[in-house]
Design a protein around this motif. Structure first.
Motif, short mmCIF file in Angstrom:
data_model
loop_
_atom_site.label_atom_id
_atom_site.label_comp_id
_atom_site.label_asym_id
_atom_site.label_seq_id
_atom_site.Cartn_x
_atom_site.Cartn_y
_atom_site.Cartn_z
N ASN A 60 0.79 -1.23 0.00
CA ASN A 60 0.00 0.00 0.00
C ASN A 60 0.81 1.28 0.00
N GLY A 61 2.11 1.18 0.18
CA GLY A 61 2.95 2.37 0.25
C GLY A 61 3.12 2.85 1.69
N ILE A 62 3.98 3.84 1.83
CA ILE A 62 4.32 4.40 3.14
C ILE A 62 3.81 5.83 3.16
N SER A 71 7.30 2.02 -1.53
CA SER A 71 8.33 1.39 -0.71
C SER A 71 9.49 0.91 -1.59
N LEU A 72 10.69 1.25 -1.13
CA LEU A 72 11.91 0.82 -1.80
C LEU A 72 12.60 -0.27 -0.99
N ARG A 73 12.49 -0.14 0.34
CA ARG A 73 13.11 -1.11 1.24
C ARG A 73 12.26 -1.17 2.50
N CYS A 74 11.97 -2.37 2.94
CA CYS A 74 11.22 -2.56 4.19
C CYS A 74 11.77 -3.80 4.88
N ASP A 75 12.43 -3.60 6.02
CA ASP A 75 12.88 -4.72 6.82
C ASP A 75 12.76 -4.35 8.30
N ASP A 76 13.32 -5.17 9.17
CA ASP A 76 13.12 -4.93 10.60
C ASP A 76 13.96 -3.78 11.16
N GLY A 81 11.18 4.99 1.41
CA GLY A 81 10.11 5.24 0.47
C GLY A 81 10.45 6.41 -0.42
N LYS A 82 9.79 6.48 -1.58
CA LYS A 82 10.09 7.54 -2.53
C LYS A 82 8.84 7.97 -3.26
N LYS A 83 8.71 9.27 -3.49
CA LYS A 83 7.66 9.82 -4.33
C LYS A 83 8.33 10.80 -5.27
N ASN A 84 8.29 10.49 -6.55
CA ASN A 84 9.01 11.27 -7.55
C ASN A 84 10.48 11.33 -7.16
N LYS A 85 11.04 12.53 -6.96
CA LYS A 85 12.46 12.63 -6.62
C LYS A 85 12.69 12.87 -5.13
N GLU A 86 11.61 12.94 -4.34
CA GLU A 86 11.72 13.11 -2.89
C GLU A 86 11.52 11.75 -2.24
#
Length: 127
Positions: A60-62, A71-76, A81-86
């Motif tokens: 669902n995204g962050i 989401s680009l990376r999700c671990d413990d 997360g990224k939206k466009n260039k931010e």
């Protein structure tokens, strides 16, 4: 150093992060935040859950400040997360969660390096 000083000096002061906050690891209190950075309680709760089970964040995204980041990376330990260039970099330590936003003028890896280094330091001193 105070929690606010970590936000102001270590994160914002790096020039690689434009907004940041430090929360308790349970997500139930804000220890420090940059002016105007408002992470909603439901958003921090989703992060806390995401460190345990990232599947919802991956699907669902962050959401931070009402903005959906993919989401680009999700671990413990780390959630990116990224939206466009931010984007956002969230890192969990033993007792805290660091949440940082980087602007479009900063490369994601540069921001992640700053936030991860502060997390490593905090872990090293027992937080």
């Amino acid at each position: 150093m105070s929690w606010q000083a970590y936000v102001d000096s270590s994160l914002i002061g790096s020039g690689k992060v434009d907004k940041a906050a430090i929360f308790s690891a349970a997500g139930d209190s804000v220890w420090a935040a940059s002016p105007g950075f408002k992470v909603e309680p439901a958003e921090i709760k989703a992060l806390v859950e995401g460190f345990k089970d990232p599947s919802k964040l991956q699907a669902n995204g962050i959401f931070i400040e009402g903005v959906k980041n993919f989401s680009l990376r999700c671990d413990d330990r780390s959630i990116y997360g990224k939206k466009n260039k931010e984007g956002i970099v969230c890192v969990k330590t033993k007792q805290a969660i660091l949440v940082a936003h980087y602007p479009e003028t900063v490369q994601p890896g540069e921001a992640a390096k700053i936030v991860e280094a502060l997390a490593d330091y905090l872990i090293g001193v027992g937080y």
